[in-house]
Design a protein around this motif. Structure first.
Motif, PDB file in Angstrom:
ATOM      1  N   ALA A   1       0.833  -1.206   0.000  1.00  0.00           N
ATOM      2  CA  ALA A   1       0.000   0.000   0.000  1.00  0.00           C
ATOM      3  C   ALA A   1       0.865   1.253   0.000  1.00  0.00           C
ATOM      4  CB  ALA A   1      -0.937  -0.012   1.205  1.00  0.00           C
ATOM      5  N   TYR A   2       1.914   1.243   0.811  1.00  0.00           N
ATOM      6  CA  TYR A   2       2.844   2.380   0.813  1.00  0.00           C
ATOM      7  C   TYR A   2       3.504   2.549  -0.550  1.00  0.00           C
ATOM      8  CZ  TYR A   2       2.873   3.474   5.819  1.00  0.00           C
ATOM      9  OH  TYR A   2       2.534   3.900   7.071  1.00  0.00           O
ATOM     10  N   PHE A   3       3.943   1.451  -1.142  1.00  0.00           N
ATOM     11  CA  PHE A   3       4.686   1.508  -2.401  1.00  0.00           C
ATOM     12  C   PHE A   3       3.809   1.984  -3.560  1.00  0.00           C
ATOM     13  CE2 PHE A   3       6.050  -0.611  -6.346  1.00  0.00           C
ATOM     14  CZ  PHE A   3       7.325  -0.073  -6.472  1.00  0.00           C
ATOM     15  N   LEU A   4       2.585   1.448  -3.645  1.00  0.00           N
ATOM     16  CA  LEU A   4       1.723   1.770  -4.782  1.00  0.00           C
ATOM     17  C   LEU A   4       1.170   3.195  -4.717  1.00  0.00           C
ATOM     18  CD1 LEU A   4      -0.239  -1.596  -5.126  1.00  0.00           C
ATOM     19  CD2 LEU A   4       1.600  -0.745  -6.585  1.00  0.00           C
ATOM     20  N   LEU A   5       1.027   3.723  -3.510  1.00  0.00           N
ATOM     21  CA  LEU A   5       0.452   5.062  -3.383  1.00  0.00           C
ATOM     22  C   LEU A   5       1.507   6.151  -3.198  1.00  0.00           C
ATOM     23  CD1 LEU A   5      -2.589   4.259  -1.059  1.00  0.00           C
ATOM     24  CD2 LEU A   5      -2.609   4.617  -3.520  1.00  0.00           C
ATOM     25  N   ALA A   6       2.780   5.758  -3.125  1.00  0.00           N
ATOM     26  CA  ALA A   6       3.828   6.736  -2.818  1.00  0.00           C
ATOM     27  C   ALA A   6       3.974   7.789  -3.909  1.00  0.00           C
ATOM     28  CB  ALA A   6       5.156   6.022  -2.607  1.00  0.00           C
ATOM     29  N   ASN A   7       3.714   7.431  -5.154  1.00  0.00           N
ATOM     30  CA  ASN A   7       3.899   8.370  -6.266  1.00  0.00           C
ATOM     31  C   ASN A   7       2.651   9.184  -6.576  1.00  0.00           C
ATOM     32  OD1 ASN A   7       6.560   7.515  -6.696  1.00  0.00           O
ATOM     33  ND2 ASN A   7       5.869   5.803  -7.986  1.00  0.00           N
ATOM     34  N   GLU A   8       1.582   8.982  -5.815  1.00  0.00           N
ATOM     35  CA  GLU A   8       0.352   9.734  -6.062  1.00  0.00           C
ATOM     36  C   GLU A   8       0.362  11.041  -5.289  1.00  0.00           C
ATOM     37  OE1 GLU A   8      -3.320   7.754  -5.797  1.00  0.00           O
ATOM     38  OE2 GLU A   8      -2.672   5.969  -6.902  1.00  0.00           O
ATOM     39  N   ARG A   9      -0.421  11.969  -5.765  1.00  0.00           N
ATOM     40  CA  ARG A   9      -0.545  13.257  -5.106  1.00  0.00           C
ATOM     41  C   ARG A   9      -1.505  13.136  -3.930  1.00  0.00           C
ATOM     42  NH1 ARG A   9      -2.114  18.069  -8.954  1.00  0.00           N
ATOM     43  NH2 ARG A   9      -0.102  17.334  -9.811  1.00  0.00           N
ATOM     44  N   PRO A  10      -1.142  13.665  -2.764  1.00  0.00           N
ATOM     45  CA  PRO A  10      -2.044  13.579  -1.609  1.00  0.00           C
ATOM     46  C   PRO A  10      -3.388  14.218  -1.904  1.00  0.00           C
ATOM     47  CG  PRO A  10       0.156  14.229  -0.906  1.00  0.00           C
ATOM     48  CD  PRO A  10       0.157  14.257  -2.414  1.00  0.00           C
ATOM     49  N   SER A  11      -4.425  13.641  -1.349  1.00  0.00           N
ATOM     50  CA  SER A  11      -5.778  14.144  -1.589  1.00  0.00           C
ATOM     51  C   SER A  11      -5.974  15.493  -0.917  1.00  0.00           C
ATOM     52  CB  SER A  11      -6.805  13.137  -1.048  1.00  0.00           C
ATOM     53  OG  SER A  11      -8.121  13.637  -1.223  1.00  0.00           O
ATOM     54  N   CYS A  12      -6.649  16.380  -1.623  1.00  0.00           N
ATOM     55  CA  CYS A  12      -6.908  17.710  -1.083  1.00  0.00           C
ATOM     56  C   CYS A  12      -8.125  17.733  -0.169  1.00  0.00           C
ATOM     57  CB  CYS A  12      -7.108  18.724  -2.219  1.00  0.00           C
ATOM     58  SG  CYS A  12      -5.648  18.917  -3.275  1.00  0.00           S
ATOM     59  N   SER A  13      -9.061  16.822  -0.395  1.00  0.00           N
ATOM     60  CA  SER A  13     -10.281  16.783   0.415  1.00  0.00           C
ATOM     61  C   SER A  13     -10.370  15.456   1.150  1.00  0.00           C
ATOM     62  CB  SER A  13     -11.519  16.963  -0.475  1.00  0.00           C
ATOM     63  OG  SER A  13     -11.557  15.958  -1.476  1.00  0.00           O
TER      64      SER A  13
END
Length: 220
Positions: free
Chosen positions: A71-83
Motif C-alpha cells: 500500500a505504501y509503495f503503490l500510493l507513494a507516487n500519487e498526489r495527496p488528496s486535497c479533500s
C-alpha cells in the motif's frame, strides 16, 4: 447450455434435500480433546492456529506485512488528496467514538483472553483496527498522524513481527514454556504471547493503512 446448468442445480438441490449425508463414524478417541491437551488451553482453535499449523500463521503475518508495504509503495507516487471526507454532525461523531471505545475494549479482551475463549490475535487486531478507523473518520488527520509518530507505532509494528517470528521459530524447534493450569489466564505456554503479538501487529498495521488511504485517497 443454461438448461444444463439449471438441471444440474435442481439435481444438486434434490440430492441435498432428500439424500442427506450419512452421519460420520466418530471414534472414541476425541481429536479435539487431544488438541486441547496438547496445547494446554481450552480453545482448540487457538492451538491449531498458533501451534499445530504455526507455519501457516507465520506466513499469514508475513503476507499482511507485505500488503502494508505494498500500500505504501503503490500510493507513494500519487498526489495527496486535497479533500478528506469525515463525519461532521455531532450525533455521528458521538456514535462513532462510542463504537471505537467498545471495539477497543473487545480488542483488549480478545488479546488477553483469546486463548481461553472464542477470539484470538487476528480477531483482536481487527477489533483494534476498527476502533482506529472509527476515530480516524471523526478526528483530525494531523492529530492521528502525530500520535502515530509520537508513540513510534511503525517501530512497534515491526518489532512485533520480528518477535513473533523468533518465538514461532523457537516453538517449532520444540522449545516451549510451561503450560500452566488448564483454563488459567497464564496458561498455554507461549500461545498467549503469540496472540498478543498478532493483535498488536494487525491493529498497528491497520492504523498505518488507514493513514495512507486517508492521505492519498481522502477515503477510508
Amino acid at each position: 447450455m443454461k438448461w444444463i446448468y439449471i438441471a444440474a442445480g435442481i439435481a444438486l438441490y434434490v440430492k441435498m434435500l432428500f439424500f442427506p449425508n450419512a452421519a460420520p463414524q466418530i471414534p472414541d478417541f476425541s481429536i479435539v480433546d487431544a488438541i486441547v491437551k496438547d496445547g494446554g488451553i481450552p480453545n482448540a482453535v487457538t492451538v491449531v492456529i498458533l501451534r499445530n499449523r504455526l507455519y501457516d500463521t507465520i506466513f499469514e503475518v508475513v503476507v499482511f506485512t507485505i500488503a502494508i508495504m505494498g500500500a505504501y509503495f503503490l500510493l507513494a507516487n500519487e498526489r495527496p488528496s486535497c479533500s478528506i471526507y469525515q463525519f461532521t454532525d455531532q450525533p455521528s461523531i458521538v456514535l462513532a467514538r462510542l463504537g471505537a471505545t467498545i471495539a477497543t475494549m473487545v480488542s483488549i479482551e480478545l488479546a488477553i483472553r483469546g486463548h481461553l475463549s472464542p477470539g484470538g490475535g487476528f480477531a483482536s487486531g481487527v477489533a483494534g483496527g476498527t476502533a482506529i478507523g472509527l476515530i480516524a473518520i471523526t478526528s483530525s488527520t494531523e492529530w492521528m498522524q502525530a500520535i502515530y509518530q509520537r508513540w513510534y507505532a511503525a517501530i512497534w509494528e515491526k518489532v512485533s513481527v520480528l518477535v513473533f517470528i523468533i518465538l514461532a521459530a523457537i516453538t517449532l524447534m520444540g522449545i516451549e514454556l510451561p503450560h500452566g493450569e488448564m483454563g488459567a489466564l497464564f496458561s498455554g505456554g507461549v500461545l498467549p504471547i503469540l496472540n498478543i503479538l498478532v493483535a498488536v501487529k494487525v491493529a498497528l498495521g491497520s492504523w498505518a493503512v488507514i493513514l495512507v488511504f486517508i492521505r492519498y485517497r481522502g477515503l477510508l
